[in-house]
Design a protein around this motif. Structure first.
Motif, PDB file in Angstrom:
ATOM      1  N   PRO A  20     -11.993   6.463  -7.712  1.00  0.00           N
ATOM      2  CA  PRO A  20     -13.011   7.250  -7.418  1.00  0.00           C
ATOM      3  C   PRO A  20     -13.175   7.553  -5.825  1.00  0.00           C
ATOM      4  O   PRO A  20     -13.151   8.864  -5.294  1.00  0.00           O
ATOM      5  CB  PRO A  20     -14.406   6.709  -7.648  1.00  0.00           C
ATOM      6  N   ASP A  21     -13.019   6.705  -5.015  1.00  0.00           N
ATOM      7  CA  ASP A  21     -13.105   6.784  -3.514  1.00  0.00           C
ATOM      8  C   ASP A  21     -11.803   7.390  -2.983  1.00  0.00           C
ATOM      9  O   ASP A  21     -12.138   8.626  -2.137  1.00  0.00           O
ATOM     10  CB  ASP A  21     -13.224   5.224  -2.802  1.00  0.00           C
ATOM     11  N   MET A  22     -10.852   7.350  -3.309  1.00  0.00           N
ATOM     12  CA  MET A  22      -9.532   8.099  -3.070  1.00  0.00           C
ATOM     13  C   MET A  22      -9.724   9.640  -3.296  1.00  0.00           C
ATOM     14  O   MET A  22      -9.286  10.465  -2.948  1.00  0.00           O
ATOM     15  CB  MET A  22      -8.286   7.536  -3.695  1.00  0.00           C
ATOM     16  N   LEU A  23     -10.150   9.875  -4.628  1.00  0.00           N
ATOM     17  CA  LEU A  23     -10.543  11.041  -5.318  1.00  0.00           C
ATOM     18  C   LEU A  23     -11.448  11.799  -4.187  1.00  0.00           C
ATOM     19  O   LEU A  23     -11.094  13.012  -3.906  1.00  0.00           O
ATOM     20  CB  LEU A  23     -11.023  11.124  -6.593  1.00  0.00           C
ATOM     21  N   HIS A  75       0.426   6.291  -6.772  1.00  0.00           N
ATOM     22  CA  HIS A  75      -0.621   6.317  -7.682  1.00  0.00           C
ATOM     23  C   HIS A  75      -2.030   6.713  -7.002  1.00  0.00           C
ATOM     24  O   HIS A  75      -2.869   7.104  -7.875  1.00  0.00           O
ATOM     25  CB  HIS A  75      -0.530   5.038  -8.205  1.00  0.00           C
ATOM     26  N   GLN A  76      -2.209   6.375  -5.752  1.00  0.00           N
ATOM     27  CA  GLN A  76      -3.478   7.115  -5.270  1.00  0.00           C
ATOM     28  C   GLN A  76      -3.774   8.534  -5.136  1.00  0.00           C
ATOM     29  O   GLN A  76      -4.767   8.929  -4.897  1.00  0.00           O
ATOM     30  CB  GLN A  76      -3.684   6.274  -4.001  1.00  0.00           C
ATOM     31  N   ARG A  78       0.717  -1.269   0.014  1.00  0.00           N
ATOM     32  CA  ARG A  78      -0.097  -0.097   0.061  1.00  0.00           C
ATOM     33  C   ARG A  78       0.808   1.076   0.303  1.00  0.00           C
ATOM     34  O   ARG A  78       0.488   2.295  -0.664  1.00  0.00           O
ATOM     35  CB  ARG A  78      -0.803  -0.043   1.162  1.00  0.00           C
ATOM     36  N   ILE A  79       2.083   1.364   0.826  1.00  0.00           N
ATOM     37  CA  ILE A  79       2.743   2.400   0.815  1.00  0.00           C
ATOM     38  C   ILE A  79       3.404   2.731  -0.667  1.00  0.00           C
ATOM     39  O   ILE A  79       3.627   3.878  -1.239  1.00  0.00           O
ATOM     40  CB  ILE A  79       3.909   2.196   1.929  1.00  0.00           C
ATOM     41  N   ASP A  80       3.864   1.475  -1.186  1.00  0.00           N
ATOM     42  CA  ASP A  80       4.550   1.334  -2.545  1.00  0.00           C
ATOM     43  C   ASP A  80       3.713   1.943  -3.396  1.00  0.00           C
ATOM     44  O   ASP A  80       3.958   2.825  -4.571  1.00  0.00           O
ATOM     45  CB  ASP A  80       4.998   0.254  -2.858  1.00  0.00           C
TER      46      ASP A  80
END
Length: 185
Positions: free
Chosen positions: A54-57, A45-46, A39-41
């Motif tokens: 869309p959720d991260m946005l 990109h997120q 997830r850190i790597d």
């Protein structure tokens, strides 16, 4: 970067590696580490507005103080988060309000206010809480949404005078070819 399975278990001393409970416990820590590491790597990109889910946005938008409508087109939402991020230091200023409102509506926006920077020898004009916002159109937003945006961006106590040059017209009747001059359209 995914580590080889068993990388943490292999580091146990030989006497501890033979204990099945300890082996399983260290394997669990290894799995947690690998998941967190992946997830850190992938974080770059997120937080990239062009690649974010869309959720991260939606999360990025809320973190920056902009509420996105899920019904808006994806590219519009990405553009809004990108613009708000670029203009974060300008929020609440004339330039920031103009740029954010232009990004939100696609219209040309001019903000007129009595604020300014004055030197010790400059004559300071009397305070004027009225902020005039001139715009060509409201884009896909309603005037109420534009006013809510302005109230959230402008300093407390500012009075907004909104001047929209071209009002959206609701379609009436049915589409027909241009008139030839003999009917009263």
């Amino acid at each position: 970067m995914t580590a080889q399975a068993g990388w943490l278990v292999e580091q146990l001393p030989r006497a501890m590696a033979t204990d099945q409970v300890l082996h399983d416990l260290v394997s669990a820590f290894e799995q947690v580490h690998d998941t967190v590491r992946e997830r850190i790597d992938a974080i770059e990109h997120q937080v990239d507005t062009g690649l974010a889910s869309p959720d991260m946005l939606q999360y990025l938008g809320s973190w920056l103080g902009v509420m996105l409508e899920p019904t808006d087109p994806a590219e519009y939402r990405r553009s809004m988060v990108r613009e708000v991020g670029k203009l974060l230091g300008w929020r609440g200023t004339r330039y920031g309000v103009e740029a954010l409102l232009a990004a939100a509506t696609g219209a040309r926006v001019t903000v007129l206010d009595g604020g300014g920077v004055y030197g010790s020898n400059d004559k300071i004009p009397p305070p004027d809480p009225v902020v005039v916002v001139q715009m060509d159109h409201t884009g896909h937003l309603t005037e109420r949404q534009v006013m809510a945006f302005l109230e959230s961006e402008l300093p407390l106590g500012a009075k907004v005078q909104l001047d929209v040059r071209f009002q959206q017209q609701t379609a009436r009747g049915r589409a027909r070819p241009p008139s030839t001059g003999d009917d009263n359209a």
